[in-house]
Design a protein around this motif. Structure first.
Motif, PDB file in Angstrom:
ATOM      1  N   ALA A  83      -7.660  48.577  99.914  1.00 50.07           N
ATOM      2  CA  ALA A  83      -6.474  47.611 100.046  1.00 50.07           C
ATOM      3  C   ALA A  83      -6.516  46.702  98.985  1.00 50.07           C
ATOM      4  O   ALA A  83      -7.548  46.163  98.734  1.00 50.07           O
ATOM      5  CB  ALA A  83      -6.523  47.216 101.356  1.00 50.07           C
ATOM      6  N   GLY A  84      -5.280  46.076  98.497  1.00 47.71           N
ATOM      7  CA  GLY A  84      -5.333  44.759  97.601  1.00 47.71           C
ATOM      8  C   GLY A  84      -5.842  45.201  96.177  1.00 47.71           C
ATOM      9  O   GLY A  84      -6.014  44.255  95.421  1.00 47.71           O
ATOM     10  N   THR A  85      -5.887  46.568  96.092  1.00 47.66           N
ATOM     11  CA  THR A  85      -6.373  47.019  94.310  1.00 47.66           C
ATOM     12  C   THR A  85      -5.319  47.468  93.636  1.00 47.66           C
ATOM     13  O   THR A  85      -4.425  48.537  94.439  1.00 47.66           O
ATOM     14  CB  THR A  85      -7.649  48.061  94.712  1.00 47.66           C
ATOM     15  OG1 THR A  85      -8.516  47.569  95.509  1.00 47.66           O
ATOM     16  CG2 THR A  85      -8.017  48.314  93.449  1.00 47.66           C
ATOM     17  N   ALA A  86      -4.957  47.171  92.480  1.00 44.40           N
ATOM     18  CA  ALA A  86      -3.949  47.794  91.693  1.00 44.40           C
ATOM     19  C   ALA A  86      -4.242  49.279  91.349  1.00 44.40           C
ATOM     20  O   ALA A  86      -5.377  49.661  91.021  1.00 44.40           O
ATOM     21  CB  ALA A  86      -3.847  46.886  90.229  1.00 44.40           C
ATOM     22  N   ALA A  87      -3.308  50.236  91.400  1.00 41.70           N
ATOM     23  CA  ALA A  87      -3.466  51.420  91.173  1.00 41.70           C
ATOM     24  C   ALA A  87      -3.054  51.652  89.496  1.00 41.70           C
ATOM     25  O   ALA A  87      -2.182  51.408  89.095  1.00 41.70           O
ATOM     26  CB  ALA A  87      -2.391  52.507  91.664  1.00 41.70           C
ATOM     27  N   ILE A  88      -3.973  52.188  88.748  1.00 37.43           N
ATOM     28  CA  ILE A  88      -3.917  52.176  87.311  1.00 37.43           C
ATOM     29  C   ILE A  88      -3.873  53.600  86.953  1.00 37.43           C
ATOM     30  O   ILE A  88      -4.475  54.410  87.372  1.00 37.43           O
ATOM     31  CB  ILE A  88      -5.344  51.726  86.791  1.00 37.43           C
ATOM     32  CG1 ILE A  88      -5.333  50.368  87.104  1.00 37.43           C
ATOM     33  CG2 ILE A  88      -5.374  51.900  85.331  1.00 37.43           C
ATOM     34  CD1 ILE A  88      -6.877  49.846  86.425  1.00 37.43           C
ATOM     35  N   ALA A  89      -2.560  53.814  86.197  1.00 42.37           N
ATOM     36  CA  ALA A  89      -2.401  54.966  85.525  1.00 42.37           C
ATOM     37  C   ALA A  89      -2.384  54.969  84.043  1.00 42.37           C
ATOM     38  O   ALA A  89      -1.301  54.443  83.517  1.00 42.37           O
ATOM     39  CB  ALA A  89      -0.896  55.435  86.174  1.00 42.37           C
ATOM     40  N   ALA A  90      -3.409  55.377  83.217  1.00 47.04           N
ATOM     41  CA  ALA A  90      -3.302  55.404  81.929  1.00 47.04           C
ATOM     42  C   ALA A  90      -3.440  56.818  81.504  1.00 47.04           C
ATOM     43  O   ALA A  90      -4.585  57.387  81.509  1.00 47.04           O
ATOM     44  CB  ALA A  90      -4.785  54.602  81.706  1.00 47.04           C
ATOM     45  N   ASP A  91      -2.438  57.215  80.594  1.00 47.51           N
ATOM     46  CA  ASP A  91      -2.736  58.540  79.905  1.00 47.51           C
ATOM     47  C   ASP A  91      -3.645  58.627  79.138  1.00 47.51           C
ATOM     48  O   ASP A  91      -4.290  57.540  78.094  1.00 47.51           O
ATOM     49  CB  ASP A  91      -1.451  58.771  79.129  1.00 47.51           C
ATOM     50  CG  ASP A  91      -0.077  58.959  79.744  1.00 47.51           C
ATOM     51  OD1 ASP A  91      -0.231  58.967  80.974  1.00 47.51           O
ATOM     52  OD2 ASP A  91       0.961  59.356  78.942  1.00 47.51           O
ATOM     53  N   GLY A  92      -4.500  59.442  79.150  1.00 44.15           N
ATOM     54  CA  GLY A  92      -5.826  59.896  78.454  1.00 44.15           C
ATOM     55  C   GLY A  92      -7.059  59.222  79.291  1.00 44.15           C
ATOM     56  O   GLY A  92      -8.458  59.462  78.828  1.00 44.15           O
ATOM     57  N   GLY A  93      -7.091  58.718  80.440  1.00 46.96           N
ATOM     58  CA  GLY A  93      -8.113  58.570  81.301  1.00 46.96           C
ATOM     59  C   GLY A  93      -8.736  57.182  80.831  1.00 46.96           C
ATOM     60  O   GLY A  93      -8.397  56.258  80.078  1.00 46.96           O
ATOM     61  N   LEU A  94     -10.127  57.002  81.386  1.00 43.60           N
ATOM     62  CA  LEU A  94     -10.717  55.689  80.989  1.00 43.60           C
ATOM     63  C   LEU A  94     -10.938  55.282  79.890  1.00 43.60           C
ATOM     64  O   LEU A  94     -11.307  54.210  79.501  1.00 43.60           O
ATOM     65  CB  LEU A  94     -11.896  55.620  81.991  1.00 43.60           C
ATOM     66  CG  LEU A  94     -11.647  55.633  83.545  1.00 43.60           C
ATOM     67  CD1 LEU A  94     -12.687  55.476  84.393  1.00 43.60           C
ATOM     68  CD2 LEU A  94     -10.871  54.455  83.843  1.00 43.60           C
TER      69      LEU A  94
END
Length: 222
Positions: free
Chosen positions: A123-134
């Motif tokens: 909860a309260g955490t932004a969902a990160i979607a980054a092409d190519g991963g971390l």
């Protein structure tokens, strides 16, 4: 007289050095400072092997090895406080969001270090979607933007996405107001502009903020 004086100085130095390496200055208490998310008592317990060691002989490599078990630790410094205290100053990693994988949701910092993994999105955490991963330029761009945001805005980010360094997009709050960030160029200026715009018109009252061109701030009506 000079010979006697010299002998006294040598004796004083030898005595001082000897005392510093003796049990008279052994570690009896470990104080951990600088933590907030990380329980200080757990860190102190992990370093308990240094108890009884003379302050001058504290094993930095052993301390480092013990702290590796705590992903939240970004850096640390040691301070000897005679006669018996060892102070460990911790700098914690700052979570910027969570990425989804087969293992669940992993909370990460700006360097892509995984701090924790849970089945459900925290909860309260932004969902990160980054092409190519971390390890991708897209994640690096998102991380740069998230770190530049004031804490009051970062806590409102529900989603952050990018396919590269030039198309970062954020979502804010329950209403899902969109922030078109664009490239990471002039990120500090864009963060200041967004803060000013959100002060004048909060996220719940608009549908988007476009700071992709800092010279022309665009705020879309709700």
């Amino acid at each position: 007289a000079w010979i006697v004086a010299g002998a006294l100085v040598v004796a004083l130095v030898v005595g001082t050095v000897g005392a510093a390496y003796s049990p008279l200055f052994a570690v009896e208490r470990i104080e951990v400072v600088g933590t907030s998310a990380l329980p200080a008592d757990q860190v102190a317990a992990a370093l308990s092997g240094q108890i009884g060691t003379p302050l001058a002989l504290v094993d930095d490599s052993a301390v480092k090895q013990a702290l590796v078990a705590f992903p939240l630790v970004e850096s640390y410094t040691l301070q000897a406080r005679p006669p018996h205290d060892l102070v460990v100053r911790i700098v914690e990693r700052t979570p910027i969001g969570a990425v989804q994988s087969d293992a669940g949701w992993s909370v990460v910092d700006a360097a892509g270090v995984v701090l924790s993994t849970t089945p459900d999105r925290p909860a309260g955490t932004a969902a990160i979607a980054a092409d190519g991963g971390l390890s991708s330029p897209a994640f690096t761009a998102i991380a740069e933007v998230m770190r530049a945001l004031p804490a009051s805005i970062r806590s409102q980010v529900t989603d952050a996405s990018a396919t590269g360094r030039d198309d970062v997009t954020l979502r804010l709050g329950d209403a899902g107001a969109k922030v078109v960030w664009g490239s990471v160029d002039k990120t500090p200026l864009k963060a200041a502009l967004l803060e000013s715009a959100m002060t004048a018109k909060p996220a719940g009252s608009v549908s988007c903020y476009d700071v992709s061109s800092p010279d022309v701030l665009v705020v879309c009506a709700g």
